[in-house]
Design a protein around this motif. Structure first.
Motif, mmCIF file in Angstrom:
data_model
loop_
_atom_site.group_PDB
_atom_site.id
_atom_site.type_symbol
_atom_site.label_atom_id
_atom_site.label_comp_id
_atom_site.label_asym_id
_atom_site.label_seq_id
_atom_site.Cartn_x
_atom_site.Cartn_y
_atom_site.Cartn_z
ATOM 1 N N ASP A 33 49.042 -11.590 -30.893
ATOM 2 C CA ASP A 33 48.352 -10.610 -30.011
ATOM 3 C C ASP A 33 47.040 -10.273 -30.744
ATOM 4 N N VAL A 34 46.587 -11.009 -31.738
ATOM 5 C CA VAL A 34 45.579 -10.374 -32.782
ATOM 6 C C VAL A 34 44.164 -11.544 -32.499
ATOM 7 N N ASP A 35 44.324 -12.866 -32.933
ATOM 8 C CA ASP A 35 43.219 -13.732 -32.783
ATOM 9 C C ASP A 35 43.389 -14.982 -32.173
ATOM 10 N N ASN A 36 44.537 -15.267 -31.597
ATOM 11 C CA ASN A 36 44.963 -16.469 -30.860
ATOM 12 C C ASN A 36 45.913 -16.172 -29.499
ATOM 13 N N THR A 37 45.246 -15.515 -28.741
ATOM 14 C CA THR A 37 46.016 -14.889 -27.759
ATOM 15 C C THR A 37 46.231 -16.013 -26.493
ATOM 16 N N PHE A 38 45.602 -17.014 -26.304
ATOM 17 C CA PHE A 38 45.714 -17.981 -25.167
ATOM 18 C C PHE A 38 45.416 -19.398 -25.589
ATOM 19 N N ILE A 39 46.157 -20.057 -24.726
ATOM 20 C CA ILE A 39 45.652 -21.501 -24.469
ATOM 21 C C ILE A 39 45.421 -21.820 -23.458
ATOM 22 N N VAL A 40 44.521 -22.821 -22.859
ATOM 23 C CA VAL A 40 44.349 -23.417 -21.714
ATOM 24 C C VAL A 40 44.428 -24.971 -21.525
ATOM 25 N N ILE A 41 44.968 -25.463 -20.565
ATOM 26 C CA ILE A 41 45.059 -27.048 -20.365
ATOM 27 C C ILE A 41 44.533 -27.289 -19.319
ATOM 28 N N GLN A 42 43.589 -28.308 -19.439
ATOM 29 C CA GLN A 42 42.864 -28.752 -18.188
ATOM 30 C C GLN A 42 42.337 -30.267 -18.317
ATOM 31 N N PRO A 43 41.839 -30.762 -17.304
ATOM 32 C CA PRO A 43 41.345 -32.128 -17.527
ATOM 33 C C PRO A 43 40.114 -32.005 -18.261
ATOM 34 N N ASP A 44 39.630 -32.974 -19.093
ATOM 35 C CA ASP A 44 38.648 -33.258 -20.071
ATOM 36 C C ASP A 44 37.480 -33.511 -19.311
ATOM 37 N N GLU A 45 36.845 -32.726 -18.534
ATOM 38 C CA GLU A 45 35.795 -33.061 -17.527
ATOM 39 C C GLU A 45 34.993 -31.694 -17.087
ATOM 40 N N ASP A 46 33.890 -31.889 -16.733
ATOM 41 C CA ASP A 46 33.135 -30.769 -16.144
ATOM 42 C C ASP A 46 33.703 -30.312 -14.884
ATOM 43 N N ASP A 47 33.772 -28.893 -14.474
ATOM 44 C CA ASP A 47 34.228 -28.344 -13.223
ATOM 45 C C ASP A 47 35.558 -28.972 -13.011
ATOM 46 N N PRO A 48 36.649 -28.652 -13.765
ATOM 47 C CA PRO A 48 38.067 -29.431 -13.414
ATOM 48 C C PRO A 48 38.614 -28.613 -12.129
ATOM 49 N N ALA A 49 39.481 -29.429 -11.502
ATOM 50 C CA ALA A 49 39.844 -28.931 -10.111
ATOM 51 C C ALA A 49 41.415 -28.294 -10.469
ATOM 52 N N TRP A 50 41.838 -28.060 -11.853
ATOM 53 C CA TRP A 50 43.054 -27.625 -11.861
ATOM 54 C C TRP A 50 43.228 -27.015 -13.330
ATOM 55 N N PHE A 51 43.970 -26.138 -13.770
ATOM 56 C CA PHE A 51 44.166 -25.763 -15.184
ATOM 57 C C PHE A 51 45.503 -24.816 -15.114
ATOM 58 N N ALA A 52 45.982 -24.790 -16.443
ATOM 59 C CA ALA A 52 47.099 -24.140 -16.586
ATOM 60 C C ALA A 52 46.731 -23.256 -17.888
ATOM 61 N N SER A 53 47.246 -21.971 -18.175
ATOM 62 C CA SER A 53 47.119 -21.231 -19.255
ATOM 63 C C SER A 53 48.209 -20.517 -19.685
ATOM 64 N N VAL A 54 48.509 -20.263 -20.832
ATOM 65 C CA VAL A 54 49.421 -19.385 -21.467
ATOM 66 C C VAL A 54 48.796 -18.324 -22.243
ATOM 67 N N ALA A 55 49.074 -17.041 -21.990
ATOM 68 C CA ALA A 55 48.542 -16.064 -22.693
ATOM 69 C C ALA A 55 49.787 -14.950 -23.290
ATOM 70 N N VAL A 56 49.574 -14.288 -24.472
ATOM 71 C CA VAL A 56 50.572 -13.532 -24.985
ATOM 72 C C VAL A 56 50.374 -12.182 -23.994
ATOM 73 N N LEU A 57 51.521 -11.657 -23.716
ATOM 74 C CA LEU A 57 51.392 -10.282 -23.076
ATOM 75 C C LEU A 57 51.528 -9.117 -24.063
#
Length: 109
Positions: A33-57
Motif C-alpha cells: 500500500d506504499v509504492d506498488n499498489t496495482f498490476i494490470v494485465i492486458q494485450p501488448d497492443e495499442d488500445d486493447p479491448a480487454w484488461f484485468a487489474s489487481v489493486a491493494v485495498l
C-alpha cells in the motif's frame, strides 16, 4: 520482444510478457500500500479491448477488475487469497481472444 498474448505491468515497473500463474502470484504477492499498489494485465497492443487489474485495498485484500469490451464484460470483485486471484486470472485470460490464435470449437461425438 513483445508478448505473444498479453503482458503484466506493476506500478513499480515490473513487466512480464505472457506471465504464468506462478508469475502472477509473485506479482500480486509483491503488491503493497506504499509504492506498488496495482498490476494490470492486458494485450501488448495499442488500445486493447480487454484488461484485468489487481489493486491493494486500504482495509486489506485486493480488488480485481476484469473488463472485456468485445464481450460486454465488466466485473469487480474482492479477494484475500493471492493464489485464488492468480488462478482465477489465468482461467479468465485463457478465454480471451488473441489475433492469430484459432478459436476453440466444441465438437460432438
Amino acid at each position: 520482444m513483445a508478448a505473444t498474448y498479453y503482458c503484466a505491468d506493476s506500478e513499480n515497473g515490473h513487466h512480464i510478457n505472457d506471465p504464468s500463474e506462478d508469475a502472477l502470484f509473485d506479482l500480486i504477492s509483491e503488491l503493497n500500500d506504499v509504492d506498488n499498489t496495482f498490476i494490470v494485465i492486458q494485450p501488448d497492443e495499442d488500445d486493447p479491448a480487454w484488461f484485468a487489474s489487481v489493486a491493494v485495498l486500504d482495509e486489506g485484500g485486493y480488488e480485481i477488475v476484469r473488463r472485456d469490451t468485445t464481450r460486454r464484460e465488466h466485473e469487480v470483485n474482492t479477494e484475500t487469497s493471492t493464489g485464488q486471484i492468480a488462478n482465477d486470472l489465468i482461467v479468465w485470460l485463457a478465454a480471451r481472444d488473441f489475433p492469430g490464435r484459432s478459436t476453440q470449437q466444441a465438437s460432438t461425438f
